[in-house]
Design a protein around this motif. Structure first.
Motif, PDB file in Angstrom:
ATOM      1  N   SER A 263      -1.510  -6.231  15.711  1.00 22.96           N
ATOM      2  CA  SER A 263      -1.392  -4.785  15.580  1.00 22.96           C
ATOM      3  C   SER A 263       0.013  -4.329  15.954  1.00 22.96           C
ATOM      4  O   SER A 263       0.526  -4.710  17.003  1.00 22.96           O
ATOM      5  CB  SER A 263      -2.402  -4.104  16.501  1.00 22.96           C
ATOM      6  OG  SER A 263      -2.237  -2.702  16.480  1.00 22.96           O
ATOM      7  N   PRO A 264       0.631  -3.489  15.129  1.00 21.88           N
ATOM      8  CA  PRO A 264       1.929  -2.936  15.517  1.00 21.88           C
ATOM      9  C   PRO A 264       1.706  -1.878  16.593  1.00 21.88           C
ATOM     10  O   PRO A 264       0.783  -1.084  16.499  1.00 21.88           O
ATOM     11  CB  PRO A 264       2.465  -2.307  14.229  1.00 21.88           C
ATOM     12  CG  PRO A 264       1.240  -1.966  13.445  1.00 21.88           C
ATOM     13  CD  PRO A 264       0.214  -3.001  13.820  1.00 21.88           C
ATOM     14  N   MET A 265       2.503  -1.909  17.609  1.00 18.82           N
ATOM     15  CA  MET A 265       2.325  -0.978  18.728  1.00 18.82           C
ATOM     16  C   MET A 265       3.294   0.195  18.639  1.00 18.82           C
ATOM     17  O   MET A 265       3.666   0.786  19.650  1.00 18.82           O
ATOM     18  CB  MET A 265       2.512  -1.735  20.052  1.00 18.82           C
ATOM     19  CG  MET A 265       1.534  -2.895  20.228  1.00 18.82           C
ATOM     20  SD  MET A 265      -0.186  -2.408  20.188  1.00 18.82           S
ATOM     21  CE  MET A 265      -0.323  -1.600  21.760  1.00 18.82           C
ATOM     22  N   HIS A 266       3.707   0.528  17.445  1.00 18.03           N
ATOM     23  CA  HIS A 266       4.627   1.651  17.249  1.00 18.03           C
ATOM     24  C   HIS A 266       4.175   2.445  16.045  1.00 18.03           C
ATOM     25  O   HIS A 266       3.727   1.873  15.050  1.00 18.03           O
ATOM     26  CB  HIS A 266       6.059   1.134  17.048  1.00 18.03           C
ATOM     27  CG  HIS A 266       7.089   2.203  17.187  1.00 18.03           C
ATOM     28  ND1 HIS A 266       7.373   3.076  16.180  1.00 18.03           N
ATOM     29  CD2 HIS A 266       7.882   2.544  18.230  1.00 18.03           C
ATOM     30  CE1 HIS A 266       8.316   3.926  16.579  1.00 18.03           C
ATOM     31  NE2 HIS A 266       8.635   3.616  17.818  1.00 18.03           N
ATOM     32  N   ILE A 267       4.304   3.732  16.118  1.00 19.34           N
ATOM     33  CA  ILE A 267       3.804   4.610  15.053  1.00 19.34           C
ATOM     34  C   ILE A 267       4.524   4.392  13.724  1.00 19.34           C
ATOM     35  O   ILE A 267       3.965   4.639  12.662  1.00 19.34           O
ATOM     36  CB  ILE A 267       3.875   6.081  15.501  1.00 19.34           C
ATOM     37  CG1 ILE A 267       3.059   6.958  14.574  1.00 19.34           C
ATOM     38  CG2 ILE A 267       5.317   6.548  15.586  1.00 19.34           C
ATOM     39  CD1 ILE A 267       2.790   8.335  15.097  1.00 19.34           C
ATOM     40  N   THR A 268       5.766   3.902  13.763  1.00 16.92           N
ATOM     41  CA  THR A 268       6.501   3.720  12.512  1.00 16.92           C
ATOM     42  C   THR A 268       6.455   2.289  11.999  1.00 16.92           C
ATOM     43  O   THR A 268       7.172   1.943  11.072  1.00 16.92           O
ATOM     44  CB  THR A 268       7.973   4.148  12.675  1.00 16.92           C
ATOM     45  OG1 THR A 268       8.581   3.321  13.662  1.00 16.92           O
ATOM     46  CG2 THR A 268       8.086   5.604  13.067  1.00 16.92           C
ATOM     47  N   ALA A 269       5.619   1.460  12.587  1.00 20.80           N
ATOM     48  CA  ALA A 269       5.501   0.067  12.159  1.00 20.80           C
ATOM     49  C   ALA A 269       4.177  -0.151  11.436  1.00 20.80           C
ATOM     50  O   ALA A 269       3.239   0.617  11.600  1.00 20.80           O
ATOM     51  CB  ALA A 269       5.587  -0.859  13.364  1.00 20.80           C
ATOM     52  N   ALA A 270       4.129  -1.194  10.642  1.00 19.02           N
ATOM     53  CA  ALA A 270       2.896  -1.515   9.908  1.00 19.02           C
ATOM     54  C   ALA A 270       2.809  -3.024   9.724  1.00 19.02           C
ATOM     55  O   ALA A 270       3.814  -3.723   9.737  1.00 19.02           O
ATOM     56  CB  ALA A 270       2.883  -0.823   8.555  1.00 19.02           C
ATOM     57  N   ILE A 271       1.603  -3.491   9.558  1.00 25.77           N
ATOM     58  CA  ILE A 271       1.346  -4.896   9.245  1.00 25.77           C
ATOM     59  C   ILE A 271       0.741  -4.931   7.848  1.00 25.77           C
ATOM     60  O   ILE A 271      -0.147  -4.137   7.536  1.00 25.77           O
ATOM     61  CB  ILE A 271       0.326  -5.515  10.233  1.00 25.77           C
ATOM     62  CG1 ILE A 271       0.836  -5.466  11.672  1.00 25.77           C
ATOM     63  CG2 ILE A 271      -0.054  -6.926   9.813  1.00 25.77           C
ATOM     64  CD1 ILE A 271       1.953  -6.424  11.978  1.00 25.77           C
ATOM     65  N   TYR A 272       1.244  -5.796   6.999  1.00 24.53           N
ATOM     66  CA  TYR A 272       0.578  -5.992   5.713  1.00 24.53           C
ATOM     67  C   TYR A 272       0.347  -7.479   5.527  1.00 24.53           C
ATOM     68  O   TYR A 272       1.104  -8.308   6.003  1.00 24.53           O
ATOM     69  CB  TYR A 272       1.352  -5.361   4.548  1.00 24.53           C
ATOM     70  CG  TYR A 272       2.481  -6.196   3.994  1.00 24.53           C
ATOM     71  CD1 TYR A 272       2.269  -7.024   2.896  1.00 24.53           C
ATOM     72  CD2 TYR A 272       3.740  -6.158   4.550  1.00 24.53           C
ATOM     73  CE1 TYR A 272       3.294  -7.795   2.381  1.00 24.53           C
ATOM     74  CE2 TYR A 272       4.773  -6.921   4.035  1.00 24.53           C
ATOM     75  CZ  TYR A 272       4.533  -7.732   2.952  1.00 24.53           C
ATOM     76  OH  TYR A 272       5.543  -8.489   2.447  1.00 24.53           O
ATOM     77  N   VAL A 273      -0.746  -7.784   4.876  1.00 20.46           N
ATOM     78  CA  VAL A 273      -1.127  -9.172   4.650  1.00 20.46           C
ATOM     79  C   VAL A 273      -1.053  -9.430   3.160  1.00 20.46           C
ATOM     80  O   VAL A 273      -1.728  -8.755   2.370  1.00 20.46           O
ATOM     81  CB  VAL A 273      -2.556  -9.449   5.168  1.00 20.46           C
ATOM     82  CG1 VAL A 273      -2.969 -10.872   4.880  1.00 20.46           C
ATOM     83  CG2 VAL A 273      -2.652  -9.121   6.642  1.00 20.46           C
ATOM     84  N   ASN A 274      -0.209 -10.360   2.781  1.00 20.22           N
ATOM     85  CA  ASN A 274      -0.046 -10.680   1.382  1.00 20.22           C
ATOM     86  C   ASN A 274       0.751 -11.970   1.277  1.00 20.22           C
ATOM     87  O   ASN A 274       1.206 -12.513   2.272  1.00 20.22           O
ATOM     88  CB  ASN A 274       0.674  -9.548   0.651  1.00 20.22           C
ATOM     89  CG  ASN A 274       0.140  -9.360  -0.743  1.00 20.22           C
ATOM     90  OD1 ASN A 274      -0.074 -10.326  -1.457  1.00 20.22           O
ATOM     91  ND2 ASN A 274      -0.092  -8.123  -1.123  1.00 20.22           N
ATOM     92  N   ASP A 275       0.940 -12.420   0.068  1.00 20.43           N
ATOM     93  CA  ASP A 275       1.763 -13.604  -0.154  1.00 20.43           C
ATOM     94  C   ASP A 275       3.221 -13.300   0.162  1.00 20.43           C
ATOM     95  O   ASP A 275       3.686 -12.185  -0.029  1.00 20.43           O
ATOM     96  CB  ASP A 275       1.677 -14.054  -1.614  1.00 20.43           C
ATOM     97  CG  ASP A 275       0.293 -14.537  -1.990  1.00 20.43           C
ATOM     98  OD1 ASP A 275      -0.394 -15.076  -1.110  1.00 20.43           O
ATOM     99  OD2 ASP A 275      -0.103 -14.368  -3.147  1.00 20.43           O
ATOM    100  N   LEU A 276       3.929 -14.304   0.621  1.00 21.46           N
ATOM    101  CA  LEU A 276       5.371 -14.173   0.848  1.00 21.46           C
ATOM    102  C   LEU A 276       6.057 -14.433  -0.494  1.00 21.46           C
ATOM    103  O   LEU A 276       6.561 -15.508  -0.766  1.00 21.46           O
ATOM    104  CB  LEU A 276       5.845 -15.169   1.914  1.00 21.46           C
ATOM    105  CG  LEU A 276       7.328 -15.119   2.250  1.00 21.46           C
ATOM    106  CD1 LEU A 276       7.721 -13.741   2.746  1.00 21.46           C
ATOM    107  CD2 LEU A 276       7.673 -16.180   3.269  1.00 21.46           C
TER     108      LEU A 276
END
Length: 76
Positions: free
Chosen positions: A42-55
Motif C-alpha cells: 500500500s502506498p502511504m502517501h495521498i499522491t502515490a499509487a500501486i498498479y499491478v500489470n506487466d512490466l
C-alpha cells in the motif's frame, strides 16, 4: 499466525515517476519467512499509487501519456 511488516521508501525526482518495485517486494517476502498467505502493498502517501500489470514498456509509456492528459504538468 505469522505476520511481517516492512516499510520501503522511494525518492523520485520527476513530477511523476513509475518505480518498478516487484524485486524489492519479493525480497521483503523472502525475508519475512512467511510461506503461505497474502502480501499487502500500500502506498502511504495521498499522491502515490500501486498498479499491478506487466512490466511492458509500451504500456508504461501509455500510462504516462494518460496521466499527462488527466493532470497536465502545465495546464495552460
Amino acid at each position: 499466525m505469522k505476520s511481517h511488516t516492512e516499510y520501503m521508501v522511494f525518492e523520485t525526482r520527476k513530477r511523476y515517476e513509475m518505480v518498478h518495485i516487484t524485486d524489492e517486494v519479493e525480497r521483503v517476502v523472502e525475508r519475512s519467512g512467511v510461506r503461505d498467505g497474502l502480501c499487502f502493498v500500500s502506498p502511504m502517501h495521498i499522491t502515490a499509487a500501486i498498479y499491478v500489470n506487466d512490466l511492458e514498456s509500451g504500456l508504461i509509456a501509455d500510462i504516462g501519456e494518460w496521466l499527462e492528459k488527466l493532470a497536465p504538468a502545465r495546464p495552460e
